[in-house]
Structures are given as C-alpha cells and as structure tokens.
Scaffold this motif. Structure first.
Motif, PDB file in Angstrom:
ATOM      1  N   PRO A 277       0.817  -1.223   0.000  1.00  0.00           N
ATOM      2  CA  PRO A 277       0.000   0.000   0.000  1.00  0.00           C
ATOM      3  C   PRO A 277       0.847   1.269   0.000  1.00  0.00           C
ATOM      4  CG  PRO A 277      -0.036  -1.036   2.167  1.00  0.00           C
ATOM      5  CD  PRO A 277       0.657  -2.001   1.249  1.00  0.00           C
ATOM      6  N   MET A 278       0.620   2.122  -0.982  1.00  0.00           N
ATOM      7  CA  MET A 278       1.313   3.406  -1.039  1.00  0.00           C
ATOM      8  C   MET A 278       0.907   4.299   0.125  1.00  0.00           C
ATOM      9  SD  MET A 278       3.400   3.531  -3.592  1.00  0.00           S
ATOM     10  CE  MET A 278       3.656   5.311  -3.723  1.00  0.00           C
ATOM     11  N   SER A 279      -0.213   3.981   0.767  1.00  0.00           N
ATOM     12  CA  SER A 279      -0.724   4.813   1.853  1.00  0.00           C
ATOM     13  C   SER A 279       0.028   4.632   3.161  1.00  0.00           C
ATOM     14  CB  SER A 279      -2.204   4.499   2.082  1.00  0.00           C
ATOM     15  OG  SER A 279      -2.397   3.113   2.254  1.00  0.00           O
ATOM     16  N   VAL A 280       0.915   3.637   3.253  1.00  0.00           N
ATOM     17  CA  VAL A 280       1.686   3.470   4.479  1.00  0.00           C
ATOM     18  C   VAL A 280       2.618   4.668   4.630  1.00  0.00           C
ATOM     19  CG1 VAL A 280       3.481   2.090   5.615  1.00  0.00           C
ATOM     20  CG2 VAL A 280       1.562   0.952   4.501  1.00  0.00           C
ATOM     21  N   PRO A 281       2.495   5.439   5.724  1.00  0.00           N
ATOM     22  CA  PRO A 281       3.276   6.675   5.839  1.00  0.00           C
ATOM     23  C   PRO A 281       4.713   6.415   6.259  1.00  0.00           C
ATOM     24  CG  PRO A 281       1.895   6.397   7.778  1.00  0.00           C
ATOM     25  CD  PRO A 281       1.541   5.271   6.840  1.00  0.00           C
ATOM     26  N   ALA A 282       5.587   7.340   5.887  1.00  0.00           N
ATOM     27  CA  ALA A 282       6.965   7.288   6.367  1.00  0.00           C
ATOM     28  C   ALA A 282       6.964   7.350   7.891  1.00  0.00           C
ATOM     29  CB  ALA A 282       7.769   8.445   5.786  1.00  0.00           C
ATOM     30  N   GLY A 283       7.835   6.566   8.507  1.00  0.00           N
ATOM     31  CA  GLY A 283       7.889   6.509   9.961  1.00  0.00           C
ATOM     32  C   GLY A 283       7.166   5.313  10.539  1.00  0.00           C
ATOM     33  N   THR A 284       6.419   4.588   9.686  1.00  0.00           N
ATOM     34  CA  THR A 284       5.743   3.371  10.148  1.00  0.00           C
ATOM     35  C   THR A 284       6.776   2.330  10.568  1.00  0.00           C
ATOM     36  OG1 THR A 284       3.826   3.741   8.734  1.00  0.00           O
ATOM     37  CG2 THR A 284       4.229   1.477   9.439  1.00  0.00           C
ATOM     38  N   THR A 285       6.501   1.625  11.650  1.00  0.00           N
ATOM     39  CA  THR A 285       7.405   0.584  12.122  1.00  0.00           C
ATOM     40  C   THR A 285       7.273  -0.671  11.271  1.00  0.00           C
ATOM     41  OG1 THR A 285       7.378   1.387  14.393  1.00  0.00           O
ATOM     42  CG2 THR A 285       7.982  -0.918  14.072  1.00  0.00           C
ATOM     43  N   ALA A 286       8.407  -1.224  10.858  1.00  0.00           N
ATOM     44  CA  ALA A 286       8.449  -2.488  10.124  1.00  0.00           C
ATOM     45  C   ALA A 286       9.022  -3.558  11.047  1.00  0.00           C
ATOM     46  CB  ALA A 286       9.317  -2.352   8.874  1.00  0.00           C
ATOM     47  N   LEU A 287       8.245  -4.590  11.296  1.00  0.00           N
ATOM     48  CA  LEU A 287       8.685  -5.728  12.098  1.00  0.00           C
ATOM     49  C   LEU A 287       9.122  -6.839  11.156  1.00  0.00           C
ATOM     50  CD1 LEU A 287       5.727  -5.683  14.646  1.00  0.00           C
ATOM     51  CD2 LEU A 287       8.002  -4.705  14.949  1.00  0.00           C
ATOM     52  N   ILE A 288      10.256  -7.427  11.433  1.00  0.00           N
ATOM     53  CA  ILE A 288      10.867  -8.390  10.524  1.00  0.00           C
ATOM     54  C   ILE A 288      10.669  -9.803  11.057  1.00  0.00           C
ATOM     55  CG2 ILE A 288      13.007  -9.130   9.426  1.00  0.00           C
ATOM     56  CD1 ILE A 288      13.939  -6.151   9.824  1.00  0.00           C
ATOM     57  N   TYR A 289       9.855 -10.575  10.324  1.00  0.00           N
ATOM     58  CA  TYR A 289       9.681 -11.986  10.650  1.00  0.00           C
ATOM     59  C   TYR A 289      10.603 -12.790   9.741  1.00  0.00           C
ATOM     60  CZ  TYR A 289       7.786 -16.655  11.078  1.00  0.00           C
ATOM     61  OH  TYR A 289       7.663 -18.009  11.287  1.00  0.00           O
ATOM     62  N   GLU A 290      11.538 -13.496  10.355  1.00  0.00           N
ATOM     63  CA  GLU A 290      12.513 -14.295   9.617  1.00  0.00           C
ATOM     64  C   GLU A 290      11.935 -15.685   9.373  1.00  0.00           C
ATOM     65  OE1 GLU A 290      16.994 -15.617  10.642  1.00  0.00           O
ATOM     66  OE2 GLU A 290      16.607 -13.448  10.719  1.00  0.00           O
ATOM     67  N   THR A 291      11.843 -16.045   8.095  1.00  0.00           N
ATOM     68  CA  THR A 291      11.195 -17.301   7.720  1.00  0.00           C
ATOM     69  C   THR A 291      12.093 -18.506   8.030  1.00  0.00           C
ATOM     70  OG1 THR A 291      12.018 -17.104   5.455  1.00  0.00           O
ATOM     71  CG2 THR A 291       9.861 -16.133   5.934  1.00  0.00           C
ATOM     72  N   SER A 292      11.647 -19.691   7.620  1.00  0.00           N
ATOM     73  CA  SER A 292      12.378 -20.933   7.890  1.00  0.00           C
ATOM     74  C   SER A 292      13.836 -20.838   7.420  1.00  0.00           C
ATOM     75  CB  SER A 292      11.701 -22.105   7.173  1.00  0.00           C
ATOM     76  OG  SER A 292      10.413 -22.318   7.702  1.00  0.00           O
TER      77      SER A 292
ATOM     78  N   SER B 145      -1.955 -14.894  18.475  1.00  0.00           N
ATOM     79  CA  SER B 145      -2.670 -15.594  17.403  1.00  0.00           C
ATOM     80  C   SER B 145      -2.061 -15.236  16.045  1.00  0.00           C
ATOM     81  CB  SER B 145      -4.162 -15.237  17.422  1.00  0.00           C
ATOM     82  OG  SER B 145      -4.749 -15.600  18.647  1.00  0.00           O
ATOM     83  N   PHE B 146      -0.753 -15.138  16.029  1.00  0.00           N
ATOM     84  CA  PHE B 146      -0.014 -14.702  14.842  1.00  0.00           C
ATOM     85  C   PHE B 146       0.209 -15.864  13.881  1.00  0.00           C
ATOM     86  CE2 PHE B 146       4.073 -14.312  12.637  1.00  0.00           C
ATOM     87  CZ  PHE B 146       3.992 -13.053  12.064  1.00  0.00           C
ATOM     88  N   GLU B 147       0.002 -15.592  12.604  1.00  0.00           N
ATOM     89  CA  GLU B 147       0.365 -16.530  11.554  1.00  0.00           C
ATOM     90  C   GLU B 147       1.238 -15.799  10.544  1.00  0.00           C
ATOM     91  OE1 GLU B 147       0.010 -19.725  11.333  1.00  0.00           O
ATOM     92  OE2 GLU B 147      -1.126 -19.844  13.210  1.00  0.00           O
ATOM     93  N   PRO B 148       2.355 -16.389  10.148  1.00  0.00           N
ATOM     94  CA  PRO B 148       3.273 -15.691   9.238  1.00  0.00           C
ATOM     95  C   PRO B 148       2.600 -15.326   7.922  1.00  0.00           C
ATOM     96  CG  PRO B 148       4.285 -17.675  10.142  1.00  0.00           C
ATOM     97  CD  PRO B 148       2.844 -17.722  10.515  1.00  0.00           C
ATOM     98  N   PRO B 149       2.762 -14.097   7.461  1.00  0.00           N
ATOM     99  CA  PRO B 149       2.185 -13.707   6.173  1.00  0.00           C
ATOM    100  C   PRO B 149       3.056 -14.193   5.018  1.00  0.00           C
ATOM    101  CG  PRO B 149       3.388 -11.868   7.102  1.00  0.00           C
ATOM    102  CD  PRO B 149       3.433 -12.974   8.130  1.00  0.00           C
ATOM    103  N   GLN B 150       2.456 -14.353   3.863  1.00  0.00           N
ATOM    104  CA  GLN B 150       3.255 -14.666   2.684  1.00  0.00           C
ATOM    105  C   GLN B 150       4.104 -13.468   2.278  1.00  0.00           C
ATOM    106  OE1 GLN B 150       0.648 -16.060  -0.398  1.00  0.00           O
ATOM    107  NE2 GLN B 150       0.333 -18.056   0.561  1.00  0.00           N
ATOM    108  N   SER B 151       3.573 -12.290   2.443  1.00  0.00           N
ATOM    109  CA  SER B 151       4.287 -11.079   2.065  1.00  0.00           C
ATOM    110  C   SER B 151       4.400 -10.121   3.245  1.00  0.00           C
ATOM    111  CB  SER B 151       3.578 -10.396   0.897  1.00  0.00           C
ATOM    112  OG  SER B 151       4.225  -9.198   0.547  1.00  0.00           O
ATOM    113  N   PHE B 152       3.246  -9.592   3.694  1.00  0.00           N
ATOM    114  CA  PHE B 152       3.225  -8.690   4.841  1.00  0.00           C
ATOM    115  C   PHE B 152       1.837  -8.709   5.440  1.00  0.00           C
ATOM    116  CE2 PHE B 152       1.410  -6.103   1.552  1.00  0.00           C
ATOM    117  CZ  PHE B 152       0.488  -5.306   2.206  1.00  0.00           C
ATOM    118  N   LEU B 153       1.725  -8.195   6.666  1.00  0.00           N
ATOM    119  CA  LEU B 153       0.431  -7.961   7.299  1.00  0.00           C
ATOM    120  C   LEU B 153       0.603  -6.832   8.299  1.00  0.00           C
ATOM    121  CD1 LEU B 153       0.759  -9.270  10.346  1.00  0.00           C
ATOM    122  CD2 LEU B 153       0.079 -11.366   9.217  1.00  0.00           C
ATOM    123  N   TYR B 154      -0.531  -6.355   8.830  1.00  0.00           N
ATOM    124  CA  TYR B 154      -0.496  -5.313   9.847  1.00  0.00           C
ATOM    125  C   TYR B 154      -0.474  -5.955  11.229  1.00  0.00           C
ATOM    126  CZ  TYR B 154      -1.720  -2.207   6.025  1.00  0.00           C
ATOM    127  OH  TYR B 154      -1.723  -1.516   4.843  1.00  0.00           O
TER     128      TYR B 154
END
Length: 263
Positions: A149-164, A236-245
């Motif tokens: 989404p282009m609407s995500v503003p600068a300064g938003t926190t990105a959390l990094i889920y490291e896959t298998s 109740s987290f499930e890993p996203p294929q790409s991203f999620l909120y």
C-alpha cells in the motif's frame, strides 16, 4: 452509518418506520448535537432552505454527507458488514485493508473514512534469513514487494519476521519512502540497496508490470527472538506470505519487552 468525532449515533427509535430516509436521520443527529438548521447553514455558508431540503432527501452524495456532518464537528465512516467472515480473514490481513473483527464470523470493513490507516499500524514483513540479517546489519536498506500500500506513511514501524528455518520475529526497522515503479526502474535504481541478484529479482517480478521498493532505516535486532510458537500463543499470529499489519497487542508487547518502538 457510524459517525466518529463528536460521536452522534442515536439508537433507532422503535416507533420509527424501517424505511426512514437518511435526511430524517441527519435531522435527528443535528438535534441531538444541539444545533439548529440556521447554525449548520451558517457553518456551511449556505441558506437555511438548503439544509431543509437536504434533511428531506432520501439519498445523498457521500461528499454532501461528509460536509454536513463536518459542520457539526463529526467525521464520516461507512462500513461494510460481512456476516460470514471466517474465509476472508487471512486475505484481509495480507491486503491493503484495515478491519475490525467482531467475532470469528463477523467483520466490519471500513469503506470510507478520514484516515487511510489508523495511527501506529505496524507492518510485519516475512523475509528470508539471508535478507533479514542484511537488513538488521544495515547492509540492505530497500525491501522489494510485488504489491504494497502506497498509503503506508513514512515513519511506520516495520517488524521483521525471519522465515524458515528461523521462524521468529527477529528485528525492527522504520519505513521511509515507498516507491511504485516498473521492475526495470526498480532494478536500475534500487538493486544494490536491495542486495539481490538479477536472477532472483527477475524471477520474483516475472509477469509484474509494477513493483514496490520500500526504503528501510534505523534497522536493529530485537533484544530476543520471538519464535513462532510464542507469537501464536500470545498474539494468534500466523506468518504472512508477504506482509500484514501487526495487532496493537503485539506492538505494545514489543515496545515494552523487546525494543523501543516509537513513532
């Protein structure tokens, strides 16, 4: 219809007919707000007769409805209610949509409201270990996505889920500018900062006319890994294929336990 701001949302009177039109509802809201037609007309810079006509209509343009409510200090929100939502939850979490889940079978999807995203809406990226570690070290400063989404503003926190094989939340960064360009432009401008070989790049964007280059800054590791089993149990987290909120609960836990998350 929900009205947010100075919240004027009267419960329907049992004596009302089921076909009461929107003008009548607006008249009720205005009276509950303690305003006269003349006062609303003055705020909208129109004649009182225009308000009389508006409150007698059975349908309205969204823009007119927003202006009328705005004159009373309210904002407009229109929701779509889905009575059977279980099959949609995963797709909605990964799509460019905010939603409220009332229970496991009912969703409320905002169609129209003032802010595209609510405040502190962190994004969780699923990233392969070889790339996530380069982000955390500061070597990789651009993340690529086929959609974002282009609407995500600068300064938003990105959390990094490291896959298998790691399968854990491992780091945190801040989103900078989001660029929407053709894959060719992305390769020419961002390939070095994305730390990706052209073979992998071409395979990822095969068939895509546009892509997204997401600038990342201030990357650092979490104080401890949050493994998938813990994320599932607590959030109740499930890993996203790409991203999620991320949910507010997850954000608060990370702020107090694992990192300093600020906006």
């Amino acid at each position: 219809m929900k009205v947010v701001g100075k919240v004027f949302e009267p419960l329907p009177d049992r004596s009302d007919t089921v076909d009461a039109h929107i003008g009548q509802r607006l008249r009720q809201i205005r009276k509950l707000a303690g305003l006269t037609q003349a006062q609303v007309a003055e705020r909208l810079k129109v004649g009182q007769s225009a308000i009389t006509r508006l409150e007698g209509r059975k349908d309205l343009h969204v823009s007119t409805l927003r202006e009328y409510l705005g004159a009373m200090g309210a904002t407009l929100r229109i929701d779509a209610h889905f009575s059977d939502a279980a099959a949609m939850v995963t797709n909605l979490r990964e799509a460019d949509f905010c939603f409220e889940q009332i229970d496991e079978n009912q969703l409320v999807l905002p169609i129209f409201y003032e802010d595209r995203l609510p405040p502190h809406r962190d994004v969780v990226f699923s990233i392969k270990p070889e790339y996530s570690r380069k982000i955390i070290s500061g070597e990789k400063t651009v993340e690529l996505r086929r959609r974002f989404p282009m609407s995500v503003p600068a300064g938003t926190t990105a959390l990094i889920y490291e896959t298998s094989p790691t399968r854990a939340l491992s780091g945190i960064a801040e989103i900078g500018v989001v660029h929407r360009r053709t894959p060719q432009d992305i390769w020419q401008i961002f390939a070095e900062r994305a730390c990706i070989a052209q073979k992998e790049f071409d395979a990822y964007f095969a068939g895509s006319e546009v892509g997204y280059a997401i600038e990342l800054r201030h990357a650092r590791p979490l104080r401890r890994l949050l493994e998938l089993s813990e994320l599932r149990d607590r959030f109740s987290f499930e890993p996203p294929q790409s991203f999620l909120y991320a949910t507010p609960k997850m954000r608060d836990a990370l702020r107090y336990e694992c990192a300093e998350v600020s906006h």
